[in-house]
Design an enzyme around this catalytic site. Sequence first.
Site, PDB file in Angstrom:
ATOM      1  N   HIS A  73      -7.450   0.787  10.181  1.00 22.78           N
ATOM      2  CA  HIS A  73      -6.797   0.127   9.049  1.00 22.78           C
ATOM      3  C   HIS A  73      -7.534  -1.174   8.687  1.00 22.78           C
ATOM      4  O   HIS A  73      -8.029  -1.872   9.564  1.00 22.78           O
ATOM      5  CB  HIS A  73      -5.344  -0.178   9.444  1.00 22.78           C
ATOM      6  CG  HIS A  73      -4.515  -0.718   8.327  1.00 22.78           C
ATOM      7  ND1 HIS A  73      -4.300  -0.023   7.152  1.00 22.78           N
ATOM      8  CD2 HIS A  73      -3.832  -1.890   8.202  1.00 22.78           C
ATOM      9  CE1 HIS A  73      -3.524  -0.747   6.357  1.00 22.78           C
ATOM     10  NE2 HIS A  73      -3.235  -1.882   6.964  1.00 22.78           N
ATOM     11  N   CYS A  88      -6.564   1.696   2.375  1.00 26.10           N
ATOM     12  CA  CYS A  88      -6.447   0.316   2.864  1.00 26.10           C
ATOM     13  C   CYS A  88      -7.717  -0.488   2.594  1.00 26.10           C
ATOM     14  O   CYS A  88      -7.657  -1.700   2.399  1.00 26.10           O
ATOM     15  CB  CYS A  88      -6.101   0.289   4.351  1.00 26.10           C
ATOM     16  SG  CYS A  88      -7.298   1.167   5.372  1.00 26.10           S
ATOM     17  N   ASP A 141      -1.786  -7.492   4.322  1.00 27.33           N
ATOM     18  CA  ASP A 141      -1.792  -6.118   4.804  1.00 27.33           C
ATOM     19  C   ASP A 141      -0.736  -5.357   4.024  1.00 27.33           C
ATOM     20  O   ASP A 141       0.461  -5.636   4.141  1.00 27.33           O
ATOM     21  CB  ASP A 141      -1.457  -6.130   6.310  1.00 27.33           C
ATOM     22  CG  ASP A 141      -1.385  -4.732   6.910  1.00 27.33           C
ATOM     23  OD1 ASP A 141      -1.388  -3.745   6.148  1.00 27.33           O
ATOM     24  OD2 ASP A 141      -1.315  -4.624   8.147  1.00 27.33           O
ATOM     25  N   GLN A 197       0.844  -1.191   0.000  1.00 31.48           N
ATOM     26  CA  GLN A 197       0.000   0.000   0.000  1.00 31.48           C
ATOM     27  C   GLN A 197       0.877   1.238   0.000  1.00 31.48           C
ATOM     28  O   GLN A 197       1.626   1.474   0.940  1.00 31.48           O
ATOM     29  CB  GLN A 197      -0.913   0.019   1.237  1.00 31.48           C
ATOM     30  CG  GLN A 197      -1.805   1.260   1.248  1.00 31.48           C
ATOM     31  CD  GLN A 197      -2.677   1.357   2.484  1.00 31.48           C
ATOM     32  OE1 GLN A 197      -2.950   0.363   3.147  1.00 31.48           O
ATOM     33  NE2 GLN A 197      -3.121   2.564   2.798  1.00 31.48           N
TER      34      GLN A 197
END
Length: 213
Positions: A152, A78, A167, A72
């Site tokens: 997040h 996110c 993630d 990211q």
Amino acid sequence: QFLKQLGIHPDWQFVDVYGMEPELLSMVPRPVCAVLLLFPITEKYETFRTEEEERIKAKGQDVKSSVYFMKQTIDNACGTIGLIHAIANNRDKMNFETNSSLKKFLEDSLSMTPEERAKYLETYEAIRVTHESSAHEGQTEAPSIDEKVDLHFIALVNVGGHLYELDGRKPFPINHGETSDDSFLEDAIEVCKKFMERDPEELRFNAIALSAA
């Protein structure tokens, strides 16, 4: 709405997970192919994240090459990255419209590295525009790209019988061990519970499941 705008048929939909107890999980339509967890980034979590990264770098882990993972690099994106992770790792189950912008993005980026995928998303107008228009339709005002946000999203998926945490802030996927299509929701919720246990004073946790409609 966001999935529809990205050109995905509504035979899979995101549904709320109202709680972690068995009777509340039984209300979630099956099968479930991904879980998105929204959680607060706190000092405790950041300490854990650093330790986890160092431990995995030292010990190593098994990650299948078929796991689709991207970094990211866009602030406050996110949710979009989590959604891409959820769909990309279940693309064989999805029915895409012929002109689907997400299908094109996935096809173009399959052979890229996680960093290249992030860069490609930065320039990929169709998904960015869809993200912005969906954010404005939401019930709460979406944060601007520059605003500091301490919540997040991550995605939990089953790839080849292993449960992966994806993630974009982390350098690699995290393998949480074996799972199956039947036990995936319960296994993913066990991972969510660990996030909650690390921050017992925090209440800002929320999970949604990508379920067959």
